[in-house]
Structure formats: structure tokens, C-alpha cells
Scaffold this active site. Sequence first.
Site, PDB file in Angstrom:
ATOM      1  N   HIS A   1       0.794  -1.227   0.000  1.00  0.00           N
ATOM      2  CA  HIS A   1       0.000   0.000   0.000  1.00  0.00           C
ATOM      3  C   HIS A   1       0.830   1.283   0.000  1.00  0.00           C
ATOM      4  O   HIS A   1       0.295   2.359  -0.252  1.00  0.00           O
ATOM      5  CB  HIS A   1      -0.928   0.039   1.221  1.00  0.00           C
ATOM      6  CG  HIS A   1      -1.945  -1.052   1.264  1.00  0.00           C
ATOM      7  ND1 HIS A   1      -2.804  -1.318   0.230  1.00  0.00           N
ATOM      8  CD2 HIS A   1      -2.226  -1.970   2.240  1.00  0.00           C
ATOM      9  CE1 HIS A   1      -3.575  -2.339   0.555  1.00  0.00           C
ATOM     10  NE2 HIS A   1      -3.251  -2.756   1.762  1.00  0.00           N
TER      11      HIS A   1
ATOM     12  N   ASP B   1      -3.470 -11.029  -1.467  1.00  0.00           N
ATOM     13  CA  ASP B   1      -3.870 -10.431  -0.202  1.00  0.00           C
ATOM     14  C   ASP B   1      -5.361 -10.091  -0.244  1.00  0.00           C
ATOM     15  O   ASP B   1      -5.941  -9.940  -1.315  1.00  0.00           O
ATOM     16  CB  ASP B   1      -3.035  -9.154  -0.013  1.00  0.00           C
ATOM     17  CG  ASP B   1      -3.070  -8.571   1.370  1.00  0.00           C
ATOM     18  OD1 ASP B   1      -4.096  -7.976   1.724  1.00  0.00           O
ATOM     19  OD2 ASP B   1      -2.066  -8.683   2.096  1.00  0.00           O
TER      20      ASP B   1
ATOM     21  N   HIS C   1      -6.569  -7.336   0.455  1.00  0.00           N
ATOM     22  CA  HIS C   1      -6.697  -5.912   0.133  1.00  0.00           C
ATOM     23  C   HIS C   1      -6.014  -5.615  -1.208  1.00  0.00           C
ATOM     24  O   HIS C   1      -4.979  -6.210  -1.536  1.00  0.00           O
ATOM     25  CB  HIS C   1      -6.058  -5.057   1.233  1.00  0.00           C
ATOM     26  CG  HIS C   1      -6.648  -5.307   2.594  1.00  0.00           C
ATOM     27  ND1 HIS C   1      -6.276  -6.389   3.372  1.00  0.00           N
ATOM     28  CD2 HIS C   1      -7.595  -4.634   3.293  1.00  0.00           C
ATOM     29  CE1 HIS C   1      -6.967  -6.360   4.509  1.00  0.00           C
ATOM     30  NE2 HIS C   1      -7.772  -5.311   4.486  1.00  0.00           N
TER      31      HIS C   1
ATOM     32  N   ASP D   1      -4.146 -12.660   5.014  1.00  0.00           N
ATOM     33  CA  ASP D   1      -5.365 -12.130   5.615  1.00  0.00           C
ATOM     34  C   ASP D   1      -6.635 -12.551   4.877  1.00  0.00           C
ATOM     35  O   ASP D   1      -7.728 -12.108   5.235  1.00  0.00           O
ATOM     36  CB  ASP D   1      -5.303 -10.607   5.737  1.00  0.00           C
ATOM     37  CG  ASP D   1      -4.922  -9.904   4.443  1.00  0.00           C
ATOM     38  OD1 ASP D   1      -4.740 -10.583   3.418  1.00  0.00           O
ATOM     39  OD2 ASP D   1      -4.792  -8.668   4.457  1.00  0.00           O
TER      40      ASP D   1
END
Length: 377
Positions: A136, A172, A174, A255
Amino acid sequence: MPIDLIGPRFIGSEIYRHSSYGDWHPLRIPRVSTVTDLARALGWLPPARFLQSPRVKPPALWAFHRPDYVAALQEAERRQFVTDAVRATYALGTPSNPVYPEMYRRPATAVGGSILAGELLREGGVIYNPAGGTHHGMPDRANGFCYLNDPVFAILSLRRNGAGRVAYVDIDAHHADGVEAAFADDPDVCLISTHEEGRWPRTGALTDRGLGQVWNLPVPRGLHDDEMALIREEVILPVVAAFRPDAIVLQCGADAVLEDPQSRLALSNNAHWAVVAGLRGLAPRFVVLGGGGYNPWSVGRLWAGVWGTLLGEELPDRLPPAGEAVLRTLRWQGQRREVFPQDHWVETLRDAPRTGPLGGDLRARVDGLIRRQAAWV
């Protein structure tokens, strides 16, 4: 053909053992130290395979991050304080990106490991940097627990060291917004991101393109192993194979498993290991990074299994006593109470498969990407 006399290598550092984002933050848990200790307990990490991660120097970070941001990050670590102006400008000292003692040194070590991976793979091979995957981070600010963006530096390092075309795959929970910001318009980087629909940062729409090769697949809540197998076999592997990369970087965030508190997906760790195995032979250079993962038992087991998969080891049905001891020492204080592990979190490495029917909406999204891939070829 790649020259890989030693075989897969593991990059780590003791800086991660006692470093924490704070008692209330999702990254208060040990992760890299757990997978390192578990791999050693299983006999999978002899000294010859372990590499100490270097820490990158600030000028090297300027290849992606702005010098003023890097300087602000170092100053925040030194002072253990940020002004309101620094917080507003660089997103440092926020609930997501708090001030903590190693806030520059820890991510700079992860970036150093990812740069080293690219350098070591000049002639081919496999490198595992579980501390990496901070996808990110933006050029001018911290973002989503990520102060620096080591996947970007892994790609840049691979390209400096002979890999003309790089495929980046991100599983992931995200979206890989920082990596997409870096390479969305680069035709020599193929970006594939699967991520939970509607979850922060709420980017990575199915229709996003860029000028390069961007393949985003938002997935619904409850995504299970059979649905991830469909994505793997009909999207990820065909797109990467058609791209014919010189190197692959896989962000293997943990995650997306059922037990993780930061998503509503329902994968078992088998789904991640199958992606690792499927990508293993599609390019002469393979870098595998960590990423998200906020349940200390599930992330440690998943990432240890990634390493075993890269080595070609048979994963045990039951952990040996030394491996179980590593997991039994973990403590996880939730927001209101201590969380105690389920038996299989400490006794086994492999989750039970989590299967189910294929969702029609997911099938339609996958079919759309298949049509797009066929048109591209």
C-alpha cells in the site's frame, strides 16, 4: 536455464522479533519471527538457506519514494513524535500508520530484503522474503500500515538485474493500490490482484485497466478454496503464462483466510500454497513476499507452509513437538480480551479444506477476464 545450486533462500532479520506497531494495532503480533522459528523447528531452514536482510539507505528509496517523505519518516522515528503538519502531509502518526520505535528501520529492512532478492536472482532461482509485501505504500505518504513499498523495489531490482518482463501477483485480501500506482502504465509489468470487494482501500475495480497490463478481480465475501482454485486455474496462471515473464513476484498476504480479523474471506491456507506451487515453474526467477495477516497462528502456519512448498517438502499432518511449542508460546490480546487458539492452530500446519459451490457472480467476473485475456493474446 536458471542457476540455482543452493535452492530456495529465505531472507529474514531479528528486527521483526520484538517490533510492534503498538498494543492496540493489528500489527502488534509477531509474524516473521514466528515463521522463521517454525521453519527451523521443522528442519526446513538450515544456515545455508538463511540470508540476513540488509537495511536500505535513504537514497535508494528515492527510486520510488519522495526524498522529503523519506526524511520525514526518519525524523519521526528519531523524535518518536510528529507535528500536525507532518501527519496531514505524510499520513504518519495516524491510527493506521502510528509512530513506533522502528518505524523507519523495520520497513527499510523489508525493502532491503526485496532489493537483495532481485540482485540474487540475476541468474535465476527462488527467494522468500516473508517480511515483504507492504503493497500500500505510496511515493509521498504512508498508507494502510505500509510506510515503504517493498514490492515496488523487488520489481525494480529484478529489472535492473536482467528481468525485462515481471509479473506481479497479489492474493492479499486488500487491493495492491501502491504497486498499481507504480506500474499501471508499464507494459512490461503485468499486475494481477485478487482482493475482497468493498474492503479498504476500495480500489482495484474489475474495469480498471491502465495503459499496461492490469488485472483486478474483486471477490465476494466468503470466498472459499474451490472458488480460489477457479481463479487460479482460469485467471492467474493463464494470464501469467501468456505474459511470458522473466520473473514473478507473488505477494502472499495471509489475511484472506477464514480466521483473519481483517477480512471476510473464507480460504484455507491450502489455497495460498496452491498458488505458490502453480506459479513456481512459470518464470526462471521467483520472489515470494508476505503481506497482510493478523491472526498470529494462521499467518505463521500459512507462511511456514509457503516456505515448505517452495522447498518441495512434504507438509506434516501433525506438527512435531518443537513446532507446536513455537505456536503455543504466542499470545494474542484482542481489543477486549485475550484470544486463545483452536487446537488445530497449534497442532497442525495444514487447514482442513474449505469448499463450497461456485458463486454465479464470481463465475461471471472470471468469464469476463477470460474473454479479455483471449482478446489480448
